[in-house]
Design a protein around this motif. Sequence first.
Motif, mmCIF file in Angstrom:
data_model
loop_
_atom_site.group_PDB
_atom_site.id
_atom_site.type_symbol
_atom_site.label_atom_id
_atom_site.label_comp_id
_atom_site.label_asym_id
_atom_site.label_seq_id
_atom_site.Cartn_x
_atom_site.Cartn_y
_atom_site.Cartn_z
ATOM 1 N N LEU A 116 1.169 -1.721 -0.137
ATOM 2 C CA LEU A 116 0.094 -0.043 0.237
ATOM 3 C C LEU A 116 1.051 0.868 0.299
ATOM 4 O O LEU A 116 0.836 2.594 -0.987
ATOM 5 N N GLY A 117 1.980 1.490 0.585
ATOM 6 C CA GLY A 117 2.944 2.387 0.893
ATOM 7 C C GLY A 117 2.745 3.732 1.902
ATOM 8 O O GLY A 117 1.150 3.438 1.965
ATOM 9 N N ARG A 118 3.660 3.808 2.511
ATOM 10 C CA ARG A 118 2.949 5.493 3.080
ATOM 11 C C ARG A 118 3.169 6.307 2.295
ATOM 12 O O ARG A 118 3.913 6.327 1.347
ATOM 13 N N SER A 119 2.426 7.511 2.814
ATOM 14 C CA SER A 119 2.899 9.045 2.185
ATOM 15 C C SER A 119 3.936 9.455 2.391
ATOM 16 O O SER A 119 5.200 9.208 3.231
ATOM 17 N N GLU A 120 4.116 10.995 1.563
ATOM 18 C CA GLU A 120 5.620 11.356 1.647
ATOM 19 C C GLU A 120 6.254 12.128 2.739
ATOM 20 O O GLU A 120 7.338 11.612 3.030
ATOM 21 N N ASP A 121 4.977 11.888 3.758
ATOM 22 C CA ASP A 121 5.417 12.841 5.466
ATOM 23 C C ASP A 121 5.702 11.239 5.831
ATOM 24 O O ASP A 121 5.799 11.590 7.463
ATOM 25 N N GLU A 122 5.688 10.324 5.687
ATOM 26 C CA GLU A 122 6.001 8.657 6.662
ATOM 27 C C GLU A 122 4.468 8.424 7.232
ATOM 28 O O GLU A 122 4.677 7.412 7.860
ATOM 29 N N SER A 123 3.402 9.205 7.150
ATOM 30 C CA SER A 123 2.387 8.735 7.646
ATOM 31 C C SER A 123 1.823 8.058 6.661
ATOM 32 O O SER A 123 1.693 7.201 5.193
ATOM 33 N N ASP A 206 -7.691 -2.643 16.402
ATOM 34 C CA ASP A 206 -6.244 -2.744 16.733
ATOM 35 C C ASP A 206 -5.431 -2.020 15.914
ATOM 36 O O ASP A 206 -5.260 -1.425 16.670
ATOM 37 N N LEU A 207 -5.133 -3.032 15.345
ATOM 38 C CA LEU A 207 -4.067 -2.705 14.065
ATOM 39 C C LEU A 207 -4.110 -1.463 13.715
ATOM 40 O O LEU A 207 -3.081 -0.083 13.938
ATOM 41 N N THR A 208 -5.463 -1.179 13.108
ATOM 42 C CA THR A 208 -5.512 0.269 12.195
ATOM 43 C C THR A 208 -5.655 1.310 13.312
ATOM 44 O O THR A 208 -4.677 2.358 13.534
ATOM 45 N N THR A 209 -6.393 1.576 14.146
ATOM 46 C CA THR A 209 -5.809 2.030 15.772
ATOM 47 C C THR A 209 -5.095 2.620 16.640
ATOM 48 O O THR A 209 -4.304 3.372 16.660
ATOM 49 N N TYR A 210 -4.541 1.597 16.471
ATOM 50 C CA TYR A 210 -2.906 1.223 17.235
ATOM 51 C C TYR A 210 -1.442 2.204 16.294
ATOM 52 O O TYR A 210 -1.173 3.672 16.902
ATOM 53 N N ASP A 211 -1.877 1.461 14.742
ATOM 54 C CA ASP A 211 -1.417 2.361 14.041
ATOM 55 C C ASP A 211 -0.787 3.789 13.992
ATOM 56 O O ASP A 211 -0.179 5.059 13.844
ATOM 57 N N SER A 212 -2.936 4.128 13.263
ATOM 58 C CA SER A 212 -3.259 5.111 13.207
ATOM 59 C C SER A 212 -3.084 6.464 14.881
ATOM 60 O O SER A 212 -1.758 7.339 14.323
ATOM 61 N N LEU A 218 2.528 10.771 16.981
ATOM 62 C CA LEU A 218 4.323 11.355 17.300
ATOM 63 C C LEU A 218 3.864 12.280 16.311
ATOM 64 O O LEU A 218 4.886 12.936 16.435
ATOM 65 N N LEU A 219 3.513 12.199 14.917
ATOM 66 C CA LEU A 219 3.063 13.845 14.599
ATOM 67 C C LEU A 219 2.653 14.991 14.551
ATOM 68 O O LEU A 219 3.215 16.397 14.428
ATOM 69 N N ASN A 220 1.454 15.401 15.840
ATOM 70 C CA ASN A 220 0.883 16.467 16.158
ATOM 71 C C ASN A 220 1.030 16.181 17.427
ATOM 72 O O ASN A 220 0.345 17.758 17.960
ATOM 73 N N THR A 221 1.897 15.547 18.447
ATOM 74 C CA THR A 221 2.086 16.446 19.630
ATOM 75 C C THR A 221 3.605 15.954 20.129
ATOM 76 O O THR A 221 4.468 15.281 19.637
ATOM 77 N N PRO A 222 3.637 17.056 21.284
ATOM 78 C CA PRO A 222 5.082 16.853 22.041
ATOM 79 C C PRO A 222 5.263 15.379 22.515
ATOM 80 O O PRO A 222 6.750 14.639 22.303
ATOM 81 N N LEU A 223 4.187 14.368 22.300
ATOM 82 C CA LEU A 223 5.143 13.182 22.770
ATOM 83 C C LEU A 223 6.113 12.256 21.777
ATOM 84 O O LEU A 223 5.715 12.637 20.435
#
Length: 322
Positions: A116-123, A206-212, A218-223
């Motif tokens: 399927l492949g990730r987007s350019e920003d690794e999302s 499970d997988l979809t929610t955890y990964d998303s 990681l991309l939108n918070t300081p965590l």
Amino acid sequence: MSPAEEEKSLPLPERWPRVSKFALSACAAAVAELVTFPLDLTKTRLQIQGEAAVHRSGAAAGQAVPYRGMLRTAAGIVREEGFRKLWQGATPAVYRHIVYSGVRMVAYEHLRDSVLGRSEDESFPLWKAVVGGMSAGAIGQFFASPTDLVKVQMQMEGRRKLEGKPLRFRGVHHAFMKILSEGGIWGLWAGWVPNVQRAALVNMGDLTTYDSVKHFLLLNTPLVDNSLTHSVASCCSGLVAAVLGTPADVVKTRIMNQPRDKQGRGLLYKSSMDCLIQTVQGEGFMSLYKGFIPTWMRMAPWSLVFWLTYEQIRRICGVSSF
């Protein structure tokens, strides 16, 4: 140094990445399964309780329902069958998760990173995560379905003993051989359709929610990529998986546990759709959520234990974070 020597000098996870990920996910799943198995047994007993089709067939005529509710069911198992019976069927359950979790994790990462492949920003877009999660769950569960069948039937042995019925199996090996002798090779895949349907829905949760959730944080918070982030993502994945997967789990449990004729055909339900319709008509829509509380109470800690263990094992073994 020749290419062959160079390859031999690489760490094991780099030489055989998929085999390594299979083994790591299987270890994490075995730990999570043993810790939370009593809740799975309680859930299975609750899902069989008050089965309308059984009463219509006369198979349980005159028998009183022994338990009501999660706590009374669990307490009744301990009181009448013994504390160790809370882990009855744990061996095939561990076997099942070694196959199921190993295959689904490897399949999901392969779909995500190579197909399927990730987007350019690794999302990883949500729709791709949904497709990947459902596909990986279905593939993993198909291969693991025989072990799941044995687990469900062995979990019901304690109840059969209380009802005065003879026990069907002496152990895991005997259960496999008896099912194989009575129903043939396809008898081991009895109930595989609702099983695969449930696994697809559970893995979408499970997988979809955890990964998303993890990559959103990681991309939108300081965590950062640590145990706190893994814990938050796993708690979300456990809840969503329980909501999506419980109805299919009820159908799967009933089809797998139903009595069968000499040809291996079910005596109560013709198919998963027939089981769904009979359950809703005879017991109401909310009967599809029988066992939801122990399912959620199990999935939440199962997801937490699995994902924390899996991420830490990957880090220790030098494999990149999930």
